[in-house]
Enzyme design. Sequence first.
Site, mmCIF file in Angstrom:
data_model
loop_
_atom_site.group_PDB
_atom_site.id
_atom_site.type_symbol
_atom_site.label_atom_id
_atom_site.label_comp_id
_atom_site.label_asym_id
_atom_site.label_seq_id
_atom_site.Cartn_x
_atom_site.Cartn_y
_atom_site.Cartn_z
ATOM 1 N N ASP A 1 3.989 -3.192 -4.977
ATOM 2 C CA ASP A 1 3.066 -2.384 -5.775
ATOM 3 C C ASP A 1 3.336 -0.882 -5.642
ATOM 4 O OD1 ASP A 1 2.274 -2.263 -3.123
ATOM 5 O OD2 ASP A 1 0.368 -3.271 -3.424
ATOM 6 N N ASN B 1 -10.594 -7.144 2.099
ATOM 7 C CA ASN B 1 -11.263 -8.044 1.154
ATOM 8 C C ASN B 1 -10.325 -9.167 0.705
ATOM 9 O OD1 ASN B 1 -9.480 -6.723 -0.515
ATOM 10 N ND2 ASN B 1 -10.995 -5.977 -1.977
ATOM 11 N N HIS C 1 -7.269 -8.959 -0.376
ATOM 12 C CA HIS C 1 -6.316 -8.727 -1.465
ATOM 13 C C HIS C 1 -4.888 -8.807 -0.928
ATOM 14 C CE1 HIS C 1 -6.560 -4.074 -0.850
ATOM 15 N NE2 HIS C 1 -5.386 -4.452 -0.404
ATOM 16 N N GLU D 1 -6.891 -7.575 -6.401
ATOM 17 C CA GLU D 1 -8.246 -7.531 -5.855
ATOM 18 C C GLU D 1 -8.985 -8.837 -6.154
ATOM 19 O OE1 GLU D 1 -8.878 -5.191 -3.922
ATOM 20 O OE2 GLU D 1 -8.516 -3.175 -4.707
HETATM 21 C C1 GLP Z 1 -2.784 -1.834 0.471
HETATM 22 C C2 GLP Z 1 -1.510 -2.511 -0.034
HETATM 23 C C3 GLP Z 1 -1.362 -3.922 0.502
HETATM 24 C C4 GLP Z 1 -1.617 -3.923 1.994
HETATM 25 C C5 GLP Z 1 -3.016 -3.461 2.273
HETATM 26 C C6 GLP Z 1 -3.364 -3.427 3.749
HETATM 27 O O1 GLP Z 1 -3.862 -2.100 -0.337
HETATM 28 N N1 GLP Z 1 -1.434 -2.549 -1.463
HETATM 29 O O2 GLP Z 1 -0.059 -4.401 0.203
HETATM 30 O O3 GLP Z 1 -1.412 -5.208 2.504
HETATM 31 O O4 GLP Z 1 -3.174 -2.145 1.772
HETATM 32 O O5 GLP Z 1 -2.921 -2.249 4.327
HETATM 33 P P1 GLP Z 1 -2.717 -2.017 5.867
HETATM 34 O O6 GLP Z 1 -1.498 -2.789 6.255
HETATM 35 O O7 GLP Z 1 -2.514 -0.548 6.018
HETATM 36 O O8 GLP Z 1 -3.943 -2.525 6.535
#
Ligand code: GLP
Length: 234
Positions: A62, A127, A129, A134
């Site tokens: 993404d 959440n 995702h 989402e």
């Molecule tokens: C973002 C990214 C996800 C990631 C998530 C968790 O929303 N788009 O790919 O898994 O955050 O982030 P973190 O690893 O910093 O907790």
Amino acid sequence: MKVFITKDKRAGSQKAFDLMQQEMENGAKVFGLATGSTPEVLYEVMTESDTDFSDITSINLDEYVGLSPEDPQSYRYFMEKHLFSKKPFKKTYVPDGLAEETKESERYNKVIAENPIDLQILGIGTNAHIGFNEPGSSFDSETRKVALVESTIESNKVYFENEEDVPRYAFSMGIKSILKSKKIILMAYGKNKAEAIQKMIEGPVTEDVPASALQNHPNVIVIVDEEAGSLLNR
Ligand code: GLP
């Protein structure tokens, strides 16, 4: 799903790296990559290793809409900083945050179709995702522009100077795109991921819990630390 509970993020990242190497020995040529604090140590382990990735193509999950690749908050910048500038890859793909919506979605879906992902690395949002899919995202979704929900904006604001600077939209691979990967490694560390991990593994398969779609995939490995695994019953 196979679940590994490891001591900490470093041990989990080492485990993920070992699995990655195994996949390379078995002929893997395309990696799906993720951003966020979760895979950072894995990228460190990769860059510290003497493994050659110059024959590997990478496709990121993404990118924020509206940010240029040079913007320090963009996911392209994150990947360059943590991995690509240190380890050459054959080719690296990240959605272009400045591109036009329909064209970029089509381009990216074509990239994925032409480079089937052998191994997808995933983190998970609080959440549940995955990517930026989402709750409520269709399990049939492919790459598209998505709106971020309030809790995601809240979690991500630590990386920005002001909350208003957090982008409200992103391009994200869809759930269907992610499930096409041959193998998936999802990592999660820390207490704030425990509920999402429990729902993903032990809850019903529902679009309200995007990561629960992984229960429908035959080859998923989940790597968590004690805290992220603390609400698991089995
Ligand atoms: C973002 C990214 C996800 C990631 C998530 C968790 O929303 N788009 O790919 O898994 O955050 O982030 P973190 O690893 O910093 O907790």
